[in-house]
Design an enzyme around this catalytic site. Sequence first.
Site, PDB file in Angstrom:
ATOM      1  CD  GLN A   1      -5.350   9.329  42.739  1.00 30.79           C
ATOM      2  OE1 GLN A   1      -5.136  10.419  42.233  1.00 30.79           O
ATOM      3  NE2 GLN A   1      -5.954   8.361  42.072  1.00 30.79           N
TER       4      GLN A   1
ATOM      5  CG  PHE B   1     -10.494  14.254  40.974  1.00 28.16           C
ATOM      6  CD1 PHE B   1     -11.714  13.619  41.094  1.00 28.16           C
ATOM      7  CD2 PHE B   1     -10.246  15.376  41.763  1.00 28.16           C
ATOM      8  CE1 PHE B   1     -12.687  14.089  41.980  1.00 28.16           C
ATOM      9  CE2 PHE B   1     -11.209  15.850  42.649  1.00 28.16           C
ATOM     10  CZ  PHE B   1     -12.430  15.210  42.758  1.00 28.16           C
TER      11      PHE B   1
ATOM     12  CB  ALA C   1      -7.954   1.531  37.189  1.00 29.25           C
TER      13      ALA C   1
ATOM     14  NE  ARG D   1     -14.815  10.582  38.448  1.00 34.34           N
ATOM     15  CZ  ARG D   1     -15.645  11.151  39.321  1.00 34.34           C
ATOM     16  NH1 ARG D   1     -15.558  12.445  39.579  1.00 34.34           N
ATOM     17  NH2 ARG D   1     -16.552  10.445  39.934  1.00 34.34           N
TER      18      ARG D   1
ATOM     19  CB  THR E   1      -4.885  -1.124  30.478  1.00 33.18           C
ATOM     20  OG1 THR E   1      -3.914  -0.141  30.861  1.00 33.18           O
ATOM     21  CG2 THR E   1      -6.217  -0.441  30.264  1.00 33.18           C
TER      22      THR E   1
ATOM     23  CD  GLU F   1      -2.704   5.968  38.434  1.00 29.55           C
ATOM     24  OE1 GLU F   1      -3.791   6.446  38.079  1.00 29.55           O
ATOM     25  OE2 GLU F   1      -2.187   4.987  37.876  1.00 29.55           O
TER      26      GLU F   1
ATOM     27  CD  GLU G   1     -11.086   5.726  35.948  1.00 29.11           C
ATOM     28  OE1 GLU G   1     -10.201   6.305  35.323  1.00 29.11           O
ATOM     29  OE2 GLU G   1     -11.088   4.508  36.174  1.00 29.11           O
TER      30      GLU G   1
ATOM     31  CG  PHE H   1      -5.832   6.244  32.901  1.00 35.22           C
ATOM     32  CD1 PHE H   1      -5.069   6.914  33.844  1.00 35.22           C
ATOM     33  CD2 PHE H   1      -5.236   5.170  32.224  1.00 35.22           C
ATOM     34  CE1 PHE H   1      -3.749   6.531  34.112  1.00 35.22           C
ATOM     35  CE2 PHE H   1      -3.921   4.789  32.486  1.00 35.22           C
ATOM     36  CZ  PHE H   1      -3.184   5.469  33.440  1.00 35.22           C
TER      37      PHE H   1
ATOM     38  NE  ARG I   1      -8.345   2.756  31.643  1.00 27.03           N
ATOM     39  CZ  ARG I   1      -9.141   1.726  31.979  1.00 27.03           C
ATOM     40  NH1 ARG I   1     -10.319   1.576  31.405  1.00 27.03           N
ATOM     41  NH2 ARG I   1      -8.758   0.855  32.869  1.00 27.03           N
TER      42      ARG I   1
END
Length: 769
Positions: free
Chosen positions: A191, A222, A502, A336, A433, A226, A705, A338, A304
């Site tokens: 990702q 998902f 995100a 997903r 974030t 990342e 998400e 996070f 988060r």
Amino acid sequence: MKNIDAYTHLRGESIYLDDIPLIHGTLFGASFGSPVAHGIIRHLDISEAAALPGVVRIFTYKDITGENQIGGIVPDEPLIADHEVHFCGMPVAFVVADSVDAARAAVKKIKVTIDPLPVITDSREAQQLGELIIPPRTFQLGDTANSWQHCTHIFEGRADTNGQEHLYIETQGAYAVPQEHNAIKIYSSTQGPTAVQRAVSRVLGLPMHLVEVEVNRLGGGFGGKEDQANTWAALCALAAHHLKRPVKYSLHRMEDMAMTGKRHPYSADFKIGLNAELKIIAYEATFYQNAGAAADLSPAVMERTLFHCTNTYFIPNVKATAYSCRTHLPPNTAFRGFGGPQGMFMIESAIAKAAEALGVEAAVIQEKNLLQTGDEFPYGQIAQSEAPDCWHKATALYDVAAMRKEVNAFNAANKWHKKGLACMPICFGISFTKTLMNQARSLVHVYTDGSVGITTGAVEMGQGVNTKILQVAAQVFSIQPEKIRIHTTNTFKIANTSPSAASATADLNGKATLMACTAIVERLKKMVAEEMKVDAQSVTLQDEYVWVNKQKTDIDWKSLVMTGHIKRIGLSEHAHYATPEIHFDAAKEKGHPFAYHVYGTALVSVTVDCIRGTYTVDSVKVVHDFGASMNTAVDLGQIEGGIVQGIGWMTMEEVVYDANGRLRSNALSTYKVPDIYSVPKEIAIDFLQTPHDNLAIFRSKAVGEPPLMYGIGAYFALRNAVRAFNKTGQFAFDAPMTPEKVLMALYATQKEGIIESHEETTNHLAVDK
Ligand code: LUZ
Ligand code: MOS
């Protein structure tokens, strides 16, 4: 418009990592992972493995030409273990052979002697021992300490959520191909192409401009890709760099499950205070996040959790503290939501606890405390809230009163089956974030035949982002979608990308594409205006033709483009978009971190078999805030998928590590994910179109998400069904609510978690036989 990948997906023609034709001379890698979770490496014996036929070379940390470090936020994660191992499956050696079978056979012959050290698998235990990834953080609004005296009702409790395996259909993998001048090209199932580029650059000691990362598409991410695609890319790159031959490693499902991190398990203590009208006056929560053995993305995930700790409610006095706890599990990572879903489960547990004790429906408390426009989140942002609209539309449209009546009538009439109903309102903040990550670029080329090629930082992983980006270009140019092609994501074409994560990928890359296409159109319009001696504003593009003063001309798109080229007008553009308005001050823990929020309400109903503990999810009925959906087919797919994945996390997917930190649920025989039989019998989705301006692409709010959190409703619906059968038993807020846990809860006694096998139970089973 259909998802542009539908045709090739259906025909099996879409190209994933494993479909890339191999270059002659390609070698195959396999990782030897640590067999123990924590210890000191005394001796590594690769002699027998190295002597096997087909084995070309076995790499260890000693072969690393750059830095043995892949930690993104905190530099605490060696690529290959040097002296110590921190989790089962941590790479200790990397075998390269001339076939996949030879590489895997050699892995089995590697011997390692490790002096074991104590293994921690529990976050609370780690916190007690001071094993923290970063210092704890606290979000605060109002003054909780001086609020309890104003509360009529105060409840305290504990809630736990477990991890979740990403189970992308395409496992992790990479294919590294050496290039001239020491450069390297890597095909990666990631990702985050730039994250892979940075990791490889660091490990090999090469500048980033020598590391090309190319991504066509993923078979799911998902969040699991990342950050955690970096390991496999770096291992392949290391070997390819040394051997000057292409090296590929595509993980076996069981390797992938055992060696990669998952959603973070959380444990939390909460305290909630309400006044006589059931307004929530104060809420305190302490979160213990199980980060695993290295930071990975855990600090951002933890943040988060704090952002979403009050879900979609306004609470004037809040104090939430989170600890990121270092354990000896594989480093847990993005998944997903996070960290948001974990924070939301805890507040919903607190509300359920209050509702159960007060003998009211949780919905009564939920409704009274919904965020209104103008309310302040604990982190200082002021809400533009669609929460009341979603709630009221859902309860009216689906007639929640009638649903409740039906459930009660069913429960009165049936002894061995019980139904449960739960309302699950959600609120999810859109933006990374970390403010700096909210930027993207798009490179648009218009060719002289009128066809258009677009490259952005977005990675297509099944979510339909390429379809949305294509729609943006088609609209700005006013041409047929067939004229536009979205190209692979490549670090040599688009630099310094944020990962596709995100929920913000279509917004960020779509807006950059909008800017790039608009710039080209403006140049072409100016050209036409000068040629025809009219005002540039009077020139428009419509259905592949130039229009002037609302009159169709005979200049079509293709001749417009060709004329532009002849007149030496630039037909390419590289645009940069950065989300405006957002900021956050981590010292004060206040700011305006999100471009906007997505809201929604789900009504979830279930039926429990009170003899077996099995259940069905009968329906999930949703009103979801889309802003103005730009592609209802793609968005519907995201909502349905999110709901089912959320239900899986909450009700059946059970990640089990033993006390030694070994994954026991390491295959699909022991790890149950939702299948076609376990999806809700009915999913209804109503699109709430809202008129307010927002920062989404074409006002079409991010959809990746948020819908996962509707699945949390399934947990509380099951809880309500169980409580209809067992009115006095106490059982913990402990997800997932597997059939096993449902069965235990059905027969739990007043002392929490204790089951008595009383006579009546035995009789039911006999009757059932
Ligand atoms: N990844 C990330 C994310 O790096 N930052 C985020 O805020 C985020 N949020 C959701 C999913 N992935
Ligand atoms: Mo994600 S959890 O948006 O990679």
